[in-house]
Design a protein around this motif. Structure first.
Motif, PDB file in Angstrom:
ATOM      1  N   ASN A  53       0.797  -1.233   0.000  1.00  0.00           N
ATOM      2  CA  ASN A  53       0.000   0.000   0.000  1.00  0.00           C
ATOM      3  C   ASN A  53       0.825   1.277   0.000  1.00  0.00           C
ATOM      4  N   ILE A  54       2.038   1.215   0.517  1.00  0.00           N
ATOM      5  CA  ILE A  54       2.811   2.443   0.724  1.00  0.00           C
ATOM      6  C   ILE A  54       4.252   2.253   0.257  1.00  0.00           C
ATOM      7  N   VAL A  55       4.755   3.272  -0.440  1.00  0.00           N
ATOM      8  CA  VAL A  55       6.159   3.308  -0.847  1.00  0.00           C
ATOM      9  C   VAL A  55       6.707   4.679  -0.460  1.00  0.00           C
ATOM     10  N   VAL A  56       7.900   4.702   0.134  1.00  0.00           N
ATOM     11  CA  VAL A  56       8.546   5.959   0.503  1.00  0.00           C
ATOM     12  C   VAL A  56       9.697   6.209  -0.461  1.00  0.00           C
ATOM     13  N   ILE A  57       9.681   7.368  -1.110  1.00  0.00           N
ATOM     14  CA  ILE A  57      10.730   7.748  -2.048  1.00  0.00           C
ATOM     15  C   ILE A  57      11.588   8.834  -1.411  1.00  0.00           C
ATOM     16  N   ASP A  58      12.888   8.591  -1.336  1.00  0.00           N
ATOM     17  CA  ASP A  58      13.809   9.549  -0.752  1.00  0.00           C
ATOM     18  C   ASP A  58      14.283  10.525  -1.817  1.00  0.00           C
ATOM     19  N   VAL A  59      14.591  11.742  -1.391  1.00  0.00           N
ATOM     20  CA  VAL A  59      15.027  12.763  -2.340  1.00  0.00           C
ATOM     21  C   VAL A  59      16.336  12.377  -3.012  1.00  0.00           C
ATOM     22  N   MET A  60      17.162  11.591  -2.340  1.00  0.00           N
ATOM     23  CA  MET A  60      18.423  11.158  -2.949  1.00  0.00           C
ATOM     24  C   MET A  60      18.155  10.236  -4.135  1.00  0.00           C
ATOM     25  N   THR A  61      17.115   9.423  -4.031  1.00  0.00           N
ATOM     26  CA  THR A  61      16.731   8.570  -5.163  1.00  0.00           C
ATOM     27  C   THR A  61      16.292   9.421  -6.344  1.00  0.00           C
ATOM     28  N   VAL A  62      15.546  10.476  -6.063  1.00  0.00           N
ATOM     29  CA  VAL A  62      15.087  11.375  -7.120  1.00  0.00           C
ATOM     30  C   VAL A  62      16.269  12.064  -7.798  1.00  0.00           C
ATOM     31  N   ILE A  63      17.209  12.575  -7.005  1.00  0.00           N
ATOM     32  CA  ILE A  63      18.387  13.243  -7.574  1.00  0.00           C
ATOM     33  C   ILE A  63      19.201  12.278  -8.416  1.00  0.00           C
ATOM     34  N   ASN A  64      19.339  11.051  -7.950  1.00  0.00           N
ATOM     35  CA  ASN A  64      20.093  10.043  -8.690  1.00  0.00           C
ATOM     36  C   ASN A  64      19.458   9.755 -10.042  1.00  0.00           C
ATOM     37  N   ARG A  65      18.125   9.699 -10.089  1.00  0.00           N
ATOM     38  CA  ARG A  65      17.433   9.447 -11.346  1.00  0.00           C
ATOM     39  C   ARG A  65      17.588  10.627 -12.314  1.00  0.00           C
ATOM     40  N   ILE A  85       4.237   7.479  -1.460  1.00  0.00           N
ATOM     41  CA  ILE A  85       3.377   7.031  -2.556  1.00  0.00           C
ATOM     42  C   ILE A  85       2.352   6.076  -1.971  1.00  0.00           C
ATOM     43  N   GLU A  86       1.092   6.451  -2.080  1.00  0.00           N
ATOM     44  CA  GLU A  86      -0.003   5.612  -1.585  1.00  0.00           C
ATOM     45  C   GLU A  86      -0.643   4.894  -2.769  1.00  0.00           C
ATOM     46  N   VAL A  87      -0.576   3.584  -2.751  1.00  0.00           N
ATOM     47  CA  VAL A  87      -1.119   2.783  -3.846  1.00  0.00           C
ATOM     48  C   VAL A  87      -2.596   2.528  -3.585  1.00  0.00           C
ATOM     49  N   ILE A  88      -3.439   2.946  -4.511  1.00  0.00           N
ATOM     50  CA  ILE A  88      -4.882   2.811  -4.376  1.00  0.00           C
ATOM     51  C   ILE A  88      -5.356   1.623  -5.207  1.00  0.00           C
ATOM     52  N   TYR A  89      -5.960   0.662  -4.539  1.00  0.00           N
ATOM     53  CA  TYR A  89      -6.518  -0.503  -5.219  1.00  0.00           C
ATOM     54  C   TYR A  89      -8.026  -0.327  -5.374  1.00  0.00           C
ATOM     55  N   GLU A  90      -8.592  -1.049  -6.284  1.00  0.00           N
ATOM     56  CA  GLU A  90     -10.035  -0.972  -6.496  1.00  0.00           C
ATOM     57  C   GLU A  90     -10.763  -1.484  -5.258  1.00  0.00           C
ATOM     58  N   LYS A  91     -11.697  -0.666  -4.791  1.00  0.00           N
ATOM     59  CA  LYS A  91     -12.441  -1.037  -3.589  1.00  0.00           C
ATOM     60  C   LYS A  91     -13.563  -2.008  -3.939  1.00  0.00           C
ATOM     61  N   LYS A  92     -13.702  -2.998  -3.086  1.00  0.00           N
ATOM     62  CA  LYS A  92     -14.797  -3.942  -3.268  1.00  0.00           C
ATOM     63  C   LYS A  92     -16.106  -3.313  -2.806  1.00  0.00           C
ATOM     64  N   LYS A  93     -17.171  -3.609  -3.503  1.00  0.00           N
ATOM     65  CA  LYS A  93     -18.471  -3.073  -3.144  1.00  0.00           C
ATOM     66  C   LYS A  93     -18.937  -3.678  -1.818  1.00  0.00           C
ATOM     67  N   VAL A  94     -19.410  -2.808  -0.937  1.00  0.00           N
ATOM     68  CA  VAL A  94     -19.883  -3.258   0.365  1.00  0.00           C
ATOM     69  C   VAL A  94     -21.303  -3.798   0.210  1.00  0.00           C
ATOM     70  N   ASP A 188       2.178   9.219   8.971  1.00  0.00           N
ATOM     71  CA  ASP A 188       3.121   9.489   7.875  1.00  0.00           C
ATOM     72  C   ASP A 188       4.552   9.553   8.388  1.00  0.00           C
ATOM     73  N   GLN A 189       4.748  10.162   9.556  1.00  0.00           N
ATOM     74  CA  GLN A 189       6.083  10.244  10.131  1.00  0.00           C
ATOM     75  C   GLN A 189       6.613   8.855  10.485  1.00  0.00           C
ATOM     76  N   TYR A 190       5.739   8.017  11.002  1.00  0.00           N
ATOM     77  CA  TYR A 190       6.138   6.641  11.317  1.00  0.00           C
ATOM     78  C   TYR A 190       6.530   5.886  10.053  1.00  0.00           C
ATOM     79  N   VAL A 191       5.724   6.042   9.012  1.00  0.00           N
ATOM     80  CA  VAL A 191       6.015   5.359   7.748  1.00  0.00           C
ATOM     81  C   VAL A 191       7.346   5.826   7.183  1.00  0.00           C
ATOM     82  N   ILE A 192       7.586   7.133   7.219  1.00  0.00           N
ATOM     83  CA  ILE A 192       8.838   7.675   6.685  1.00  0.00           C
ATOM     84  C   ILE A 192      10.040   7.117   7.446  1.00  0.00           C
ATOM     85  N   MET A 193       9.909   6.994   8.765  1.00  0.00           N
ATOM     86  CA  MET A 193      11.032   6.522   9.578  1.00  0.00           C
ATOM     87  C   MET A 193      11.270   5.030   9.453  1.00  0.00           C
ATOM     88  N   HIS A 194      10.199   4.237   9.243  1.00  0.00           N
ATOM     89  CA  HIS A 194      10.339   2.791   9.281  1.00  0.00           C
ATOM     90  C   HIS A 194      10.261   2.119   7.908  1.00  0.00           C
TER      91      HIS A 194
END
Length: 206
Positions: A53-65, A85-94, A188-194
């Motif tokens: 669901n979640i990907v963290v992109i560091d600025v160093m990766t961006v500069i390298n690209r 980066i938050e990956v959005i999947y198709e939601k199932k109908k409730v 978000d801070q937890y995700v960035i750190m871990h």
């Protein structure tokens, strides 16, 4: 020197599964017109099922690209050092029975909480005392106070949460929205750190 490029990573970006995240989606860019369109189309990350669901992109990766395509650019970064980066999947109908069941559970739970609170503070006795002060009569069921109080309770909840269904009453955020915002910031801070592999260094890393 081709010129100076200023990059400000967005705090978060929502993308669909298995899509390619470009620099134009991930960041705000100020650059010479000659290279601006090319910079925006640079691929930063390919979303895969393993990303979940979640990907963290560091600025160093961006500069390298960027330096892979434009090694002579002077890159200046502004703002946050990571982007989520938050990956959005198709939601199932409730299903309708599940929706009704959850709605009834919340409705009954909220009603029980309010009734238990009123019982703890002896709200009926308070209404009886107020009725006696105003009218001078005794009434075990002072509807003159109980009915307006019930409507006022519902109106107070609407004003407190600042919403009628999806319609906002004014631009001021409700206390619930503020708490949700603070929770999202902490999350978000937890995700960035871990989840940011670039900021983690282990003893067995080279």
């Amino acid at each position: 020197m081709e010129g100076i490029v200023y990059i400000r990573l967005r705090h978060s970006v929502q993308v669909k599964s298995e899509s390619i995240v470009t620099l134009g989606q991930l960041a705000q860019i100020i650059a010479p017109e000659a290279v601006l369109s090319g910079l925006k189309s640079i691929s930063i990350h390919q979303v895969t099922p393993s990303d979940k669901n979640i990907v963290v992109i560091d600025v160093m990766t961006v500069i390298n690209r960027i330096t892979d395509y434009h090694p002579h650019l002077d890159i200046q970064t502004i703002g946050p050092a990571q982007s989520i980066i938050e990956v959005i999947y198709e939601k199932k109908k409730v299903s309708l029975p599940l929706f009704i069941g959850v709605w009834m559970l919340l409705f009954i739970g909220a009603a029980m909480a309010i009734m238990n609170f009123h019982e703890d503070v002896s709200m009926r006795q308070v209404h009886q005392t107020l009725y006696h002060f105003v009218t001078g009569d005794e009434d075990p069921h002072p509807l003159l106070f109980q009915i307006p109080y019930s409507f006022g309770l519902g109106l107070g909840m609407i004003l407190f949460f600042n919403h009628i269904f999806r319609k906002r009453l004014n631009e001021e955020p409700s206390p619930l929205e503020v708490e949700m915002f603070n929770y999202q910031q902490d999350l978000d801070q937890y995700v960035i750190m871990h989840e940011n592999k670039e900021s983690m260094k282990r003893l067995d890393d080279n």
